[in-house]
Structures are given as C-alpha cells and as structure tokens.
Design a protein around this motif. Sequence first.
Motif, PDB file in Angstrom:
ATOM      1  N   SER A 129       0.943  -1.511  -0.048  1.00 55.54           N
ATOM      2  CA  SER A 129       0.546   0.185   0.175  1.00 55.54           C
ATOM      3  C   SER A 129       1.044   1.088   0.038  1.00 55.54           C
ATOM      4  CB  SER A 129      -0.739  -0.461   1.188  1.00 55.54           C
ATOM      5  OG  SER A 129       0.010   0.155   2.358  1.00 55.54           O
ATOM      6  N   GLY A 130       2.081   1.161   0.348  1.00 56.59           N
ATOM      7  CA  GLY A 130       2.845   2.224  -0.052  1.00 56.59           C
ATOM      8  C   GLY A 130       3.129   2.797   1.455  1.00 56.59           C
ATOM      9  N   ILE A 131       3.402   1.969   2.711  1.00 60.18           N
ATOM     10  CA  ILE A 131       3.231   2.511   2.923  1.00 60.18           C
ATOM     11  C   ILE A 131       5.075   2.434   3.485  1.00 60.18           C
ATOM     12  CG2 ILE A 131       3.218   1.660   5.998  1.00 60.18           C
ATOM     13  CD1 ILE A 131       0.485   1.722   5.720  1.00 60.18           C
ATOM     14  N   GLY A 132       5.309   0.818   3.212  1.00 60.51           N
ATOM     15  CA  GLY A 132       6.744   0.393   3.381  1.00 60.51           C
ATOM     16  C   GLY A 132       7.867   1.175   2.925  1.00 60.51           C
ATOM     17  N   LYS A 133       7.344   1.876   1.451  1.00 57.03           N
ATOM     18  CA  LYS A 133       8.354   2.799   1.156  1.00 57.03           C
ATOM     19  C   LYS A 133       8.096   4.631   1.621  1.00 57.03           C
ATOM     20  CE  LYS A 133       8.237   1.002  -3.440  1.00 57.03           C
ATOM     21  NZ  LYS A 133       8.463   1.379  -4.907  1.00 57.03           N
ATOM     22  N   SER A 162      11.066  -8.971  -0.410  1.00 57.02           N
ATOM     23  CA  SER A 162      12.240  -8.164   0.648  1.00 57.02           C
ATOM     24  C   SER A 162      13.021  -7.530  -1.038  1.00 57.02           C
ATOM     25  CB  SER A 162      12.854  -9.119   2.066  1.00 57.02           C
ATOM     26  OG  SER A 162      11.933  -9.074   2.784  1.00 57.02           O
ATOM     27  N   LEU A 163      14.232  -8.260  -1.435  1.00 54.42           N
ATOM     28  CA  LEU A 163      14.605  -8.496  -2.359  1.00 54.42           C
ATOM     29  C   LEU A 163      14.393  -7.658  -3.493  1.00 54.42           C
ATOM     30  CD1 LEU A 163      17.028 -11.881  -3.289  1.00 54.42           C
ATOM     31  CD2 LEU A 163      17.495 -10.351  -2.319  1.00 54.42           C
ATOM     32  N   SER A 168      14.093  -1.314  -5.814  1.00 56.12           N
ATOM     33  CA  SER A 168      12.706  -0.693  -5.790  1.00 56.12           C
ATOM     34  C   SER A 168      13.462   0.446  -4.780  1.00 56.12           C
ATOM     35  CB  SER A 168      12.229  -0.795  -6.245  1.00 56.12           C
ATOM     36  OG  SER A 168      11.173  -0.983  -4.090  1.00 56.12           O
ATOM     37  N   LEU A 169      13.997   0.573  -3.627  1.00 58.30           N
ATOM     38  CA  LEU A 169      14.486   2.090  -3.299  1.00 58.30           C
ATOM     39  C   LEU A 169      15.707   2.537  -3.862  1.00 58.30           C
ATOM     40  CD1 LEU A 169      13.137   0.518   0.429  1.00 58.30           C
ATOM     41  CD2 LEU A 169      11.790   2.210  -0.892  1.00 58.30           C
ATOM     42  N   GLY A 183      23.373  -8.613   0.806  1.00 54.73           N
ATOM     43  CA  GLY A 183      24.175  -7.679   1.818  1.00 54.73           C
ATOM     44  C   GLY A 183      24.083  -5.953   0.292  1.00 54.73           C
ATOM     45  N   PHE A 184      23.391  -5.508   1.301  1.00 52.72           N
ATOM     46  CA  PHE A 184      22.612  -4.071   0.133  1.00 52.72           C
ATOM     47  C   PHE A 184      22.982  -2.659   0.690  1.00 52.72           C
ATOM     48  CE2 PHE A 184      19.595  -7.890  -1.266  1.00 52.72           C
ATOM     49  CZ  PHE A 184      19.564  -7.440  -2.896  1.00 52.72           C
ATOM     50  N   GLN A 185      23.891  -2.056  -0.316  1.00 55.43           N
ATOM     51  CA  GLN A 185      23.596  -0.506   0.591  1.00 55.43           C
ATOM     52  C   GLN A 185      23.237   0.585  -0.641  1.00 55.43           C
ATOM     53  OE1 GLN A 185      28.247  -0.207   1.195  1.00 55.43           O
ATOM     54  NE2 GLN A 185      27.867  -1.562   2.720  1.00 55.43           N
ATOM     55  N   LYS A 186      23.073   1.829   0.512  1.00 55.38           N
ATOM     56  CA  LYS A 186      22.574   3.040  -0.753  1.00 55.38           C
ATOM     57  C   LYS A 186      23.531   4.055  -0.104  1.00 55.38           C
ATOM     58  CE  LYS A 186      18.403   5.234  -1.633  1.00 55.38           C
ATOM     59  NZ  LYS A 186      16.568   5.387  -1.527  1.00 55.38           N
ATOM     60  N   ARG A 187      23.400   4.719  -0.646  1.00 53.58           N
ATOM     61  CA  ARG A 187      24.378   6.439  -0.487  1.00 53.58           C
ATOM     62  C   ARG A 187      22.876   7.101  -0.258  1.00 53.58           C
ATOM     63  NH1 ARG A 187      28.874   6.890   1.816  1.00 53.58           N
ATOM     64  NH2 ARG A 187      29.143   8.687   0.946  1.00 53.58           N
ATOM     65  N   ILE A 188      23.433   7.967   0.710  1.00 54.12           N
ATOM     66  CA  ILE A 188      22.010   9.071   1.281  1.00 54.12           C
ATOM     67  C   ILE A 188      23.204  10.686   1.135  1.00 54.12           C
ATOM     68  CG2 ILE A 188      20.347   6.984   1.936  1.00 54.12           C
ATOM     69  CD1 ILE A 188      20.953   8.009   4.770  1.00 54.12           C
ATOM     70  N   GLY A 189      22.559  11.440   1.132  1.00 51.87           N
ATOM     71  CA  GLY A 189      22.511  12.461   1.701  1.00 51.87           C
ATOM     72  C   GLY A 189      23.848  12.993   0.974  1.00 51.87           C
TER      73      GLY A 189
END
Length: 190
Positions: A129-133, A162-163, A168-169, A183-189
């Motif tokens: 429903s979009g809540i997770g995002k 979950s994958l 998707s994020l 293991g996944f990573q995402k750079r932020i900021g």
Amino acid sequence: MPNASVNMMLTPKPAAKKRKKKGTLKARATAQKKQVKRQPVVELSYRPRTLQDDAYILQLTRSQLGTIHEQAFGQPFPDQQFLQYIQSGAPTIVIEQKGKPIGYYSYLIGPDAKMHVSAMVIDPAHQSSGIGKRVMAKLEEDAIAQGVRTLEVFVQENNAPSLAFTRSLGFQEVFRIEPNTIGFQKRIGN
C-alpha cells in the motif's frame, strides 16, 4: 424541405454540444479513474518500542520471517536471541496507524556513518500500500539528520518480496554472507 432547414440550423449547435459532452464525459471518466487509483494517504505515527510491544514485535517478525529464516539457515526462528536484540537498547521504532501498531523497524549506527537497518517489518494487511516506502523514506530522512551517509540492509536470498522491495528503493548489492545473505547498501545525503 422543412427537415433540411431544421437540420441546417441545428447541426452546428448539436455537433458542438456533442463534442463538448464527449470531452466532458472523457474528462469525467479520467478524473474518476484517478480517484479510484488514488488511495487516501493514511497518517502514520512513530514511537520508540516499549517492553509492552515486544510480544507484538516478536509475533509479527516470526510470522513474516520465520519460514524464510528456517529455509535459509535450517533452524527455527531464534525467538530468545531476537528478544535479546530488541531489548538491548538498539533503536526500535513502532509504526502506528490510528493508534494501533502495524509494524516496526530497528537499526544500529556504526562509527563509519553507516546505518544498518536490522529489520523493517509491516503487518501483511498493510503491505503493498506504499507504507513500506513511506517508512523507509522517513528512516532515510532521520538517518541523514543523524549524520548517516550509507544505509545497509541484509536480505535472505530466498526472500523474493524483500529483495524486490530493497532494489526498488535504490539499494545496490555489495556483498554476500554465506550461506544465504545478500548485503545491500545505499548512499544517502551529500
């Protein structure tokens, strides 16, 4: 002949009205479709977990990840170890809708400006429903405010939903831990 004169006099106006009505009907149909697709934005609230939340968090986690854990590691979900983790002081946030818990997330921040998201679990009735995002967007904002530059999550390779969600994020696979963890990573900021 009288019909011909009537038709000549009325043809321009009815044709214009028909075009206008068709356009209006088409616009109404489009607006109705948009209303159907648009789900109302549900207010969420976030609060730190309390001891009273532990049974709910354990039950939700076991129901959503127990089978995945057992398939990945060949062992039942480690209830006691999980409870020790959430009671250790690791930040664990309960997500509520209309005053009722619908999920939670937990994380650890390392000295390297990296936040490891240990868990983010949403009740199945509120998934897709979009809540997770929305929750992950809030978590990302909070992480940036705390000086975090990298988010990290571990997902079991047998957990297809979950994958897909993690990818998707914008998370990228960066390593694997045997036997079944990605293991996944995402750079932020900045």
